[in-house]
Design an enzyme around this catalytic site. Sequence first.
Site, PDB file in Angstrom:
ATOM      1  N   ASN A 195      -0.033  21.276   0.216  1.00 19.54           N
ATOM      2  CA  ASN A 195       0.845  20.158  -0.116  1.00 19.54           C
ATOM      3  C   ASN A 195       0.047  19.176  -0.965  1.00 19.54           C
ATOM      4  O   ASN A 195      -0.757  18.414  -0.446  1.00 19.54           O
ATOM      5  CB  ASN A 195       1.344  19.485   1.170  1.00 19.54           C
ATOM      6  N   TRP A 196       0.307  19.233  -2.254  1.00 21.11           N
ATOM      7  CA  TRP A 196      -0.447  18.359  -3.170  1.00 21.11           C
ATOM      8  C   TRP A 196       0.043  16.917  -3.119  1.00 21.11           C
ATOM      9  O   TRP A 196      -0.587  16.033  -3.699  1.00 21.11           O
ATOM     10  CB  TRP A 196      -0.314  18.871  -4.611  1.00 21.11           C
ATOM     11  N   LYS A 197       1.185  16.692  -2.513  1.00 16.38           N
ATOM     12  CA  LYS A 197       1.769  15.335  -2.471  1.00 16.38           C
ATOM     13  C   LYS A 197       1.892  14.794  -3.907  1.00 16.38           C
ATOM     14  O   LYS A 197       2.147  15.565  -4.816  1.00 16.38           O
ATOM     15  CB  LYS A 197       0.954  14.431  -1.550  1.00 16.38           C
ATOM     16  N   HIS A 247       8.849  15.934   5.985  1.00 19.89           N
ATOM     17  CA  HIS A 247       7.431  15.561   6.040  1.00 19.89           C
ATOM     18  C   HIS A 247       7.313  14.116   6.551  1.00 19.89           C
ATOM     19  O   HIS A 247       8.161  13.279   6.255  1.00 19.89           O
ATOM     20  CB  HIS A 247       6.786  15.695   4.654  1.00 19.89           C
ATOM     21  N   GLU A 271       5.665  11.675   5.614  1.00 23.07           N
ATOM     22  CA  GLU A 271       5.720  10.627   4.581  1.00 23.07           C
ATOM     23  C   GLU A 271       7.155  10.390   4.128  1.00 23.07           C
ATOM     24  O   GLU A 271       7.539   9.269   3.799  1.00 23.07           O
ATOM     25  CB  GLU A 271       4.793  11.006   3.416  1.00 23.07           C
ATOM     26  N   GLU A 317       2.623  18.395  12.368  1.00 22.46           N
ATOM     27  CA  GLU A 317       1.640  17.499  11.762  1.00 22.46           C
ATOM     28  C   GLU A 317       1.656  16.171  12.519  1.00 22.46           C
ATOM     29  O   GLU A 317       2.523  15.328  12.263  1.00 22.46           O
ATOM     30  CB  GLU A 317       1.986  17.236  10.291  1.00 22.46           C
ATOM     31  N   GLY A 362      -4.390  12.805   6.741  1.00 20.65           N
ATOM     32  CA  GLY A 362      -5.205  12.046   5.799  1.00 20.65           C
ATOM     33  C   GLY A 362      -6.253  11.155   6.458  1.00 20.65           C
ATOM     34  O   GLY A 362      -6.847  10.299   5.817  1.00 20.65           O
ATOM     35  N   SER A 418      -5.487  16.877   8.472  1.00 20.59           N
ATOM     36  CA  SER A 418      -6.948  16.924   8.329  1.00 20.59           C
ATOM     37  C   SER A 418      -7.532  18.315   8.542  1.00 20.59           C
ATOM     38  O   SER A 418      -8.618  18.464   9.110  1.00 20.59           O
ATOM     39  CB  SER A 418      -7.615  15.904   9.264  1.00 20.59           C
TER      40      SER A 418
HETATM   41  P1  13P Z   1      -4.173  16.061   5.082  1.00 22.00           P
HETATM   42  O1  13P Z   1      -4.585  17.509   5.088  1.00 22.00           O
HETATM   43  O2  13P Z   1      -4.663  15.291   3.925  1.00 22.00           O
HETATM   44  O3  13P Z   1      -4.440  15.415   6.414  1.00 22.00           O
HETATM   45  O4  13P Z   1      -2.560  16.059   4.913  1.00 22.00           O
HETATM   46  C1  13P Z   1      -1.806  16.805   5.790  1.00 22.00           C
HETATM   47  C2  13P Z   1      -0.407  16.842   5.303  1.00 22.00           C
HETATM   48  O5  13P Z   1       0.317  15.872   5.382  1.00 22.00           O
HETATM   49  C3  13P Z   1       0.075  18.083   4.691  1.00 22.00           C
HETATM   50  O6  13P Z   1       1.459  18.078   4.565  1.00 22.00           O
END
Ligand code: 13P
Length: 252
Positions: A7-9, A93, A95, A164, A170, A209
């Site tokens: 997931n590159w966001k 997700h 976010e 998650e 993050g 993470s």
């Molecule tokens: P991180 O791997 O940066 O913690 O992000 C996880 C995430 O939200 C993947 O969708």
Amino acid sequence: MYLIVANWKMNKTVKETEEYLAEFKPLVKDIDNVEIVITPPFTSLYTASESLKDSNIKLGSQNMFYKDSGAFTGEISPLMLKELNVEYVLLGHSERRHIFGERDDLINKKIISAIENGIRPILCVGETLEEKEQGKTFSVIERQIRNGLAGVEREANYIDIAYEPVWAIGTGVSATPEDANNVHKFIKEILDEISSGNSQKTRVLYGGSVKSSNADSLIKGEFIDGFLVGTASLNPQSFYEIIQKLMWIIKV
Ligand code: 13P
């Protein structure tokens, strides 16, 4: 088969996407026992779609709206994604839930639409730190799954789930392998119940993470079927290192 999703966001321009894939494709070209999916931002989907033709890497989207077309400014439809060979879509997700206010009923509409359009949804669930401290982890996840899959429970085999924990995203602090495995076991029990046993093909991914240094202890968990990776997926080499950890423990 294990599933690993990058997931590159909101990261990577078209040029950066091209550079990444040019480096990443040769690294994984011979891997046929782990399913690899990249979810770039919308602006990079076309480039990625072209680049991934005839490759063993699949394309996913980070979100989508539930209608095929119409007056929905700023949204992207399942038809637009299918045209680009998008096979997976992340929905719910944390976010999207916490920054953009998406609620279970909207996520549910998107899940239904994705299934109807033949795009495999990955429903993301997870508790916040506050909910964890209040001992609500299991009830929050149960609610997110029951509401997210309302009306399509019997189609659970066409859906994957990503657990998650919001506090692990993050932050560099992942759930312990034991805690993650316990939540995954619980998720599989709910899925089995609501789908009347039609969830053997549903994979439950862990996200939050994940990096190469914790991937092997997490993946040893009996109920963990792969990963949803954010930060560590932004670099082709570090993403590849996590994939290598999965290849050591092969589940068919
Ligand atoms: P991180 O791997 O940066 O913690 O992000 C996880 C995430 O939200 C993947 O969708």
